[in-house]
Design a protein around this motif. Structure first.
Motif, PDB file in Angstrom:
ATOM      1  N   MET A   1       6.425 -20.849   6.817  1.00 47.63           N
ATOM      2  CA  MET A   1       6.028 -22.110   6.195  1.00 47.63           C
ATOM      3  C   MET A   1       7.287 -22.902   5.887  1.00 47.63           C
ATOM      4  O   MET A   1       8.155 -22.459   5.143  1.00 47.63           O
ATOM      5  CB  MET A   1       5.251 -21.830   4.902  1.00 47.63           C
ATOM      6  N   VAL A   2       7.408 -24.095   6.483  1.00 41.11           N
ATOM      7  CA  VAL A   2       8.543 -24.973   6.237  1.00 41.11           C
ATOM      8  C   VAL A   2       8.059 -26.183   5.449  1.00 41.11           C
ATOM      9  O   VAL A   2       7.083 -26.836   5.834  1.00 41.11           O
ATOM     10  CB  VAL A   2       9.208 -25.414   7.554  1.00 41.11           C
ATOM     11  N   VAL A   3       8.736 -26.464   4.346  1.00 42.16           N
ATOM     12  CA  VAL A   3       8.387 -27.575   3.468  1.00 42.16           C
ATOM     13  C   VAL A   3       9.513 -28.596   3.509  1.00 42.16           C
ATOM     14  O   VAL A   3      10.684 -28.250   3.331  1.00 42.16           O
ATOM     15  CB  VAL A   3       8.179 -27.085   2.019  1.00 42.16           C
ATOM     16  N   ALA A  17       1.190 -21.001  -2.183  1.00 41.10           N
ATOM     17  CA  ALA A  17       1.133 -20.114  -1.019  1.00 41.10           C
ATOM     18  C   ALA A  17       1.803 -18.778  -1.323  1.00 41.10           C
ATOM     19  O   ALA A  17       1.321 -17.717  -0.899  1.00 41.10           O
ATOM     20  CB  ALA A  17       1.804 -20.787   0.186  1.00 41.10           C
ATOM     21  N   ARG A  18       2.903 -18.823  -2.079  1.00 39.12           N
ATOM     22  CA  ARG A  18       3.582 -17.586  -2.424  1.00 39.12           C
ATOM     23  C   ARG A  18       2.720 -16.707  -3.333  1.00 39.12           C
ATOM     24  O   ARG A  18       2.736 -15.473  -3.226  1.00 39.12           O
ATOM     25  CB  ARG A  18       4.934 -17.903  -3.088  1.00 39.12           C
ATOM     26  N   ARG A  19       1.962 -17.304  -4.234  1.00 35.40           N
ATOM     27  CA  ARG A  19       1.076 -16.510  -5.097  1.00 35.40           C
ATOM     28  C   ARG A  19       0.042 -15.743  -4.283  1.00 35.40           C
ATOM     29  O   ARG A  19      -0.377 -14.653  -4.660  1.00 35.40           O
ATOM     30  CB  ARG A  19       0.353 -17.420  -6.098  1.00 35.40           C
ATOM     31  N   LEU A  26       4.609 -13.911   4.466  1.00 33.59           N
ATOM     32  CA  LEU A  26       4.884 -15.324   4.698  1.00 33.59           C
ATOM     33  C   LEU A  26       6.295 -15.666   4.229  1.00 33.59           C
ATOM     34  O   LEU A  26       6.622 -15.524   3.048  1.00 33.59           O
ATOM     35  CB  LEU A  26       3.866 -16.198   3.942  1.00 33.59           C
ATOM     36  N   GLU A  27       7.120 -16.113   5.149  1.00 31.43           N
ATOM     37  CA  GLU A  27       8.446 -16.640   4.794  1.00 31.43           C
ATOM     38  C   GLU A  27       8.308 -18.123   4.480  1.00 31.43           C
ATOM     39  O   GLU A  27       7.635 -18.857   5.204  1.00 31.43           O
ATOM     40  CB  GLU A  27       9.418 -16.443   5.956  1.00 31.43           C
ATOM     41  N   GLY A 318      -1.250 -25.288  -0.470  1.00 25.31           N
ATOM     42  CA  GLY A 318      -0.822 -23.908  -0.663  1.00 25.31           C
ATOM     43  C   GLY A 318      -1.964 -22.922  -0.584  1.00 25.31           C
ATOM     44  O   GLY A 318      -1.826 -21.837  -0.004  1.00 25.31           O
ATOM     45  N   VAL A 319      -3.113 -23.285  -1.153  1.00 23.52           N
ATOM     46  CA  VAL A 319      -4.287 -22.408  -1.078  1.00 23.52           C
ATOM     47  C   VAL A 319      -4.717 -22.226   0.374  1.00 23.52           C
ATOM     48  O   VAL A 319      -5.007 -21.115   0.824  1.00 23.52           O
ATOM     49  CB  VAL A 319      -5.441 -22.974  -1.922  1.00 23.52           C
ATOM     50  N   ASN A 320      -4.736 -23.318   1.130  1.00 18.03           N
ATOM     51  CA  ASN A 320      -5.197 -23.236   2.521  1.00 18.03           C
ATOM     52  C   ASN A 320      -4.226 -22.462   3.400  1.00 18.03           C
ATOM     53  O   ASN A 320      -4.638 -21.647   4.230  1.00 18.03           O
ATOM     54  CB  ASN A 320      -5.437 -24.641   3.066  1.00 18.03           C
ATOM     55  N   ILE A 321      -2.937 -22.685   3.236  1.00 21.09           N
ATOM     56  CA  ILE A 321      -1.969 -21.913   4.012  1.00 21.09           C
ATOM     57  C   ILE A 321      -1.980 -20.453   3.575  1.00 21.09           C
ATOM     58  O   ILE A 321      -1.779 -19.540   4.377  1.00 21.09           O
ATOM     59  CB  ILE A 321      -0.555 -22.520   3.868  1.00 21.09           C
TER      60      ILE A 321
END
Length: 458
Positions: A1-3, A17-19, A26-27, A318-321
């Motif tokens: 995942m790139v932000v 997403a991290r949670r 996931l990186e 974040g939830v969807n990813i």
């Protein structure tokens, strides 16, 4: 995942997403041009004005705190290109000398949270020392340092633009001992209000000692022999200035997205579906000030640059990813601000917006007070309300008043989200006690008046 973008939307997406997915699954890499992450730009005027500490107090989570949670945050790093076909982005350090082509990193999911850019017209002298924007904490620090280091007393400040940022910065500069002039090209300050409500704001600002000049266009920034700003010129005259603050509004920062061929709306904001996925691109997401969202009242897309929405967009992404399912339904256009002790709020549509959307409507203005009229501290309040003819549906509310006025707009915001009629609003079971409200809350006073206007029209 790139932000791309390390503030509200981007870091909310990364954190959520991290949670849901650990570092082994996931990186997450986040690129931020500035030095801060997850900060409150809305707090900058109050920091500059001396009401709150900054900049550290305005940071919700530092880059190191994000890193300790397994997010690879790279500050002072900018993304310069998006390769959609190759699913990769090119990045380089801000200020790299010489500016090389940069390096590439791939992504499975890309999150665009590039925010908005302040309007900075191409006027002569616009880049002179002493002219400041206030989009980021770095901007705020530069202005704060300039005010701290300037030796002229009293300082003369000119604010260009009388929207939310403009009036908040006018208050901040007034609190710092400046003689303040606000220049606005529209007929009244606060173009996010109907003109009659904006006139109330103008009268109040004048009473506070803020010179407010409307219907005027800035033509150039005048500089002295030392190259610093010394005045702001309009078509009519020059206004002396030791410091100038630009509050002309913002536009979506979507230059990267546009270059990559991603879809943009009329405002220049990215177009997404309710999951905040960019339309037509399964692995690209966007949120915050760089997107357009659905206006639930008009049914049309619009650009709304607010941190409240940005955080919700980020959480949705974040939830969807992260493997869940969440959607963002849209907005009703709620905003609240203040200049000194005057509170200003709006939600829903203005008159011209309702006309442009094709509504037939009634509009009323009601005068009330913040508390029971006999209770000490009761202050006047003006509520303007729009309601649709035929259905009676609430279309919009604006409020101008002193203490206790601004947050009353939340009642109207909930009513708009629920699709309520003004008749239904008159029987809402709202809290009452003399220290908090008259027996009829000011919003309900306006609703009753709107009901009467609709009935008389029938």
């Amino acid at each position: 995942m790139v932000v791309i973008g390390g503030d509200a939307a981007g870091m909310s997406a990364a954190s959520q997403a991290r949670r849901l997915r650990g570092p082994d699954e996931l990186e997450i890499v986040a690129f931020e041009r500035g030095t801060f992450t997850s900060y409150s730009a809305c707090g900058i005027p109050y920091w500059v004005g001396g009401e709150v500490d900054g900049p550290d107090a305005l940071v919700a989570r530092t880059p190191d705190e994000h890193r300790s949670r397994g997010i690879d945050v790279r500050t002072r790093t900018e993304v310069t290109e998006i390769d959609l076909e190759g699913r990769r982005v090119r990045f380089r350090g801000v200020g790299d000398r010489p500016a090389g082509p940069g390096r590439w990193t791939g992504y499975d999911d890309l999150v665009l949270a590039t925010g908005a850019r302040p309007l900075r017209p191409a006027l002569p002298g616009i880049d002179a020392p002493g002219v400041h924007g206030v989009q980021s904490l770095d901007d705020g620090q530069a202005l704060f340092d300039a005010l701290e280091g300037y030796g002229v007393t009293p300082r003369r400040a000119v604010v260009v633009g009388a929207g939310y940022i403009g009036i908040e910065m006018a208050e901040a500069l007034l609190n710092r001992g400046c003689a303040v002039t606000v220049l606005e090209r529209g007929p009244q300050p606060m173009p996010t209000l109907d003109p009659s409500m904006g006139a109330l704001v103008r009268d109040a600002m004048s009473g506070m000692g803020i010179e407010t000049v409307t219907g005027t266009e800035v033509t150039r920034i005048v500089t002295g022999e030392d190259g610093r700003v010394c005045a702001v010129a309009t078509g009519e005259r020059e206004y002396p200035a030791d410091v100038v603050v630009l509050g002309l509004g913002v536009r979506p920062e979507t230059s990267l997205a546009e270059a990559a061929g991603l879809p943009l709306g009329a405002s220049g904001g990215l177009l997404t579906d309710p999951s905040m996925r960019v339309r037509g691109h399964e692995h690209v997401w966007a949120g915050g000030d760089c997107v357009e969202v659905l206006d639930l009242v008009s049914g049309r897309p619009r650009h709304v640059a607010l941190g409240t929405h940005a955080n919700k967009h980020g959480r949705t992404i974040g939830v969807n990813i992260g493997g869940g399912r969440l959607t963002f339904p849209g907005v009703v256009g709620t905003a609240v601000s203040k200049v000194c002790d005057l509170e200003i709020a709006r939600t829903g549509l203005l008159e011209d917006e309702a006309e442009a959307a094709g509504f037939r409507f009634a509009v009323v203005t009601a005068e009330s007070t913040s508390r029971a009229g006999y209770f000490p501290g009761a202050r006047p309040m003006t509520v303007r309300m729009l309601a649709e003819r035929g259905t009676g549906r609430l279309l919009g509310v604006q409020i101008v008043g002193r203490e206790g006025a601004g947050k009353r707009v939340d009642v109207a915001a909930v009513a708009l989200m629920a699709g309520m009629t003004v008749q239904q609003m008159t029987v809402l079971d709202l809290g009452y006690a003399p220290p908090f409200s008259p027996v009829w809350d000011p919003v309900q006073v306006a609703a009753r008046k709107a009901v009467a206007a609709l009935e008389s029209a029938d």
